[in-house]
Structure formats: C-alpha cells, structure tokens
Design a protein around this motif. Structure first.
Motif, PDB file in Angstrom:
ATOM      1  N   ASN A   1      20.211  10.835  59.567  1.00  0.00           N
ATOM      2  CA  ASN A   1      19.424  12.033  59.287  1.00  0.00           C
ATOM      3  C   ASN A   1      19.493  12.345  57.795  1.00  0.00           C
ATOM      4  O   ASN A   1      20.313  11.786  57.073  1.00  0.00           O
ATOM      5  CB  ASN A   1      19.898  13.230  60.126  1.00  0.00           C
ATOM      6  N   VAL A   2      18.625  13.235  57.374  1.00  0.00           N
ATOM      7  CA  VAL A   2      18.492  13.503  55.937  1.00  0.00           C
ATOM      8  C   VAL A   2      19.763  14.135  55.372  1.00  0.00           C
ATOM      9  O   VAL A   2      20.150  13.860  54.234  1.00  0.00           O
ATOM     10  CB  VAL A   2      17.221  14.333  55.645  1.00  0.00           C
TER      11      VAL A   2
ATOM     12  N   SER B   1      12.547   1.777  47.954  1.00  0.00           N
ATOM     13  CA  SER B   1      12.160   1.916  49.359  1.00  0.00           C
ATOM     14  C   SER B   1      10.675   2.193  49.422  1.00  0.00           C
ATOM     15  O   SER B   1      10.040   2.453  48.402  1.00  0.00           O
ATOM     16  CB  SER B   1      12.907   3.077  50.038  1.00  0.00           C
TER      17      SER B   1
ATOM     18  N   GLU C   1      13.073   6.161  40.595  1.00  0.00           N
ATOM     19  CA  GLU C   1      12.275   5.769  41.760  1.00  0.00           C
ATOM     20  C   GLU C   1      11.062   4.975  41.273  1.00  0.00           C
ATOM     21  O   GLU C   1      10.509   5.278  40.223  1.00  0.00           O
ATOM     22  CB  GLU C   1      11.787   7.012  42.529  1.00  0.00           C
TER      23      GLU C   1
ATOM     24  N   GLY D   1       8.720   7.822  51.552  1.00  0.00           N
ATOM     25  CA  GLY D   1       9.392   8.495  52.665  1.00  0.00           C
ATOM     26  C   GLY D   1      10.690   7.833  53.084  1.00  0.00           C
ATOM     27  O   GLY D   1      11.287   8.198  54.100  1.00  0.00           O
ATOM     28  N   GLY D   2      11.155   6.872  52.306  1.00  0.00           N
ATOM     29  CA  GLY D   2      12.375   6.142  52.660  1.00  0.00           C
ATOM     30  C   GLY D   2      13.634   6.974  52.490  1.00  0.00           C
ATOM     31  O   GLY D   2      14.660   6.693  53.104  1.00  0.00           O
ATOM     32  N   GLY D   3      13.577   7.963  51.618  1.00  0.00           N
ATOM     33  CA  GLY D   3      14.756   8.814  51.399  1.00  0.00           C
ATOM     34  C   GLY D   3      15.308   8.739  49.981  1.00  0.00           C
ATOM     35  O   GLY D   3      16.418   9.211  49.731  1.00  0.00           O
ATOM     36  N   LYS D   4      14.538   8.178  49.069  1.00  0.00           N
ATOM     37  CA  LYS D   4      15.007   8.065  47.680  1.00  0.00           C
ATOM     38  C   LYS D   4      15.285   9.442  47.081  1.00  0.00           C
ATOM     39  O   LYS D   4      16.348   9.686  46.506  1.00  0.00           O
ATOM     40  CB  LYS D   4      13.965   7.327  46.809  1.00  0.00           C
ATOM     41  N   THR D   5      14.315  10.333  47.226  1.00  0.00           N
ATOM     42  CA  THR D   5      14.486  11.661  46.627  1.00  0.00           C
ATOM     43  C   THR D   5      15.596  12.436  47.331  1.00  0.00           C
ATOM     44  O   THR D   5      16.364  13.160  46.687  1.00  0.00           O
ATOM     45  CB  THR D   5      13.153  12.437  46.651  1.00  0.00           C
ATOM     46  N   ALA D   6      15.718  12.249  48.637  1.00  0.00           N
ATOM     47  CA  ALA D   6      16.813  12.909  49.373  1.00  0.00           C
ATOM     48  C   ALA D   6      18.164  12.442  48.828  1.00  0.00           C
ATOM     49  O   ALA D   6      19.080  13.249  48.620  1.00  0.00           O
ATOM     50  CB  ALA D   6      16.703  12.597  50.870  1.00  0.00           C
TER      51      ALA D   6
ATOM     52  N   ARG E   1      18.187   5.180  58.285  1.00  0.00           N
ATOM     53  CA  ARG E   1      18.012   4.566  56.969  1.00  0.00           C
ATOM     54  C   ARG E   1      19.192   3.644  56.694  1.00  0.00           C
ATOM     55  O   ARG E   1      20.347   4.080  56.698  1.00  0.00           O
ATOM     56  CB  ARG E   1      17.951   5.636  55.868  1.00  0.00           C
TER      57      ARG E   1
ATOM     58  N   THR F   1      22.429   5.903  57.534  1.00  0.00           N
ATOM     59  CA  THR F   1      22.396   7.345  57.784  1.00  0.00           C
ATOM     60  C   THR F   1      21.338   7.608  58.848  1.00  0.00           C
ATOM     61  O   THR F   1      20.291   6.967  58.877  1.00  0.00           O
ATOM     62  CB  THR F   1      22.063   8.153  56.518  1.00  0.00           C
TER      63      THR F   1
ATOM     64  N   THR G   1      22.122  11.492  54.403  1.00  0.00           N
ATOM     65  CA  THR G   1      21.682  10.818  53.168  1.00  0.00           C
ATOM     66  C   THR G   1      22.061  11.657  51.957  1.00  0.00           C
ATOM     67  O   THR G   1      22.541  11.133  50.941  1.00  0.00           O
ATOM     68  CB  THR G   1      20.159  10.574  53.216  1.00  0.00           C
TER      69      THR G   1
END
Ligand code: ADP
Ligand code: MG
Length: 151
Positions: A10-11, A35, A108, A38-43, A134, A8, A14
C-alpha cells in the motif's frame, strides 16, 4: 553493484520505505526512480522528504520540473522530466544539485538526463504486480550500503 528487493502492498508502506532511506541519508545521494505512470515514484519521494525532515508537501513537479523541499538536515531536490524532450536550463540546475553534498536528489523520468546523472546513484525500479503490490528493486554501488542496513 548491490541489489535489494522489497515489496510494499500500500502507499503508506511505500512512504515508510522512502522515509527509512531518507533518515539514513548523509548528503549528496542521488536517487533515480524508474516505473510506469502511477508506479509510486512520487509516493516514495514523499517518504524520502519525510525522512529528511521536510515539512513541505511533496507534489508531482510535472509542469514545474523541479521542486526544492527544505529539510532539517538536507534539502531534497525533486526533478520530474515526464514528457519533456529537452531538459534545457534545468540540466544545469540538476548538475549543480548533484554535486551539492548538502542536497539529496530524486529524479523521475530521468532518461533524457542519463548523461548527467552520476554513475554512483541509487536506481529504484518499481514494478506493479497483478495484485497492485509494488516490487522495489534497488541497485546501487556498495558505497551506498549504509542506506540499506535498517531495511
Ligand atoms: P508515479 O510518481 O510513479 O507516477 P505516484 O506516486 O504519483 O506514482 O502514484 C502512485 C499511485 O498508486 C497513488 O495513487 C497510490 O495511492 C497508488 N498506490 C497503490 N499501492 C501503492 C503502493 N504499494 N505504493 C505506492 N503507491 C501505491
Ligand atoms: Mg510522479
């Protein structure tokens, strides 16, 4: 073990990816997100929750460790063990949620609960590349193939 890799850039993409998987959930799925910060787990979890039809806003549960989002089909149980040395009573909560076939679990920083997480889970590894994309690698047993038929 099956493996699938997607990128991906962009957020929003994701979130969309998480949403597509959330839509395919049948209940009882366990996602482990791996990750750096800031890797994008929560996104990704935000997308999952969208796909499950929750209206709640997904936040980083750090400090509260565990949040529940009520979905139209299933609840999403979101755990974040960032910088926690001892899961304490949350470990019991996690165990219950894992065996609840009406819940989807997303974890996470799950290293300290690896002995609790089921072997049959979807491992989501996210690597940020030099262009800030990502790279998602999903590793999962074939019993979870149904989640990936549309992506
Ligand atoms: P984590 O939970 O892994 O610490 P977050 O999802 O909280 O990560 O944060 C990811 C950050 O990276 C957000 O600020 C988001 O806007 C940014 N970002 C940039 N590109 C992407 C992408 N492709 N996917 C997800 N997040 C991205
Ligand atoms: Mg996070």
């Amino acid at each position: 073990m099956q493996s699938k890799t997607l990128t991906t850039s962009n957020v929003q993409d994701t979130i969309k990816l998480g949403e597509q998987l959330g839509i395919m959930c049948r209940g009882g799925e366990v996602f482990e997100l791996i990750s750096d910060l800031g890797g994008g787990k929560t996104a990704f979890v935000r997308g999952l929750s969208k796909g499950l039809g929750t209206e709640d806003e997904v936040s980083s549960p750090s400090f509260t460790i565990n949040n529940t989002y009520k979905g139209s089909r299933f609840n999403l149980e979101h755990f974040d063990f960032y910088r926690l040395d001892d899961p304490g009573v949350i470990a019991e909560e996690l165990k219950e949620d894992i065996y609840d076939t009406n819940s989807i679990v997303a974890v996470e920083w799950g290293d300290i609960v690896h002995d609790i997480l089921p072997e049959d889970r979807i491992m989501v590894k996210i690597i940020t590349d030099e262009n800030d994309n990502r790279n998602f690698t999903f590793n999962f047993p074939s019993s979870y193939d149904y989640l990936f038929t549309e992506i």
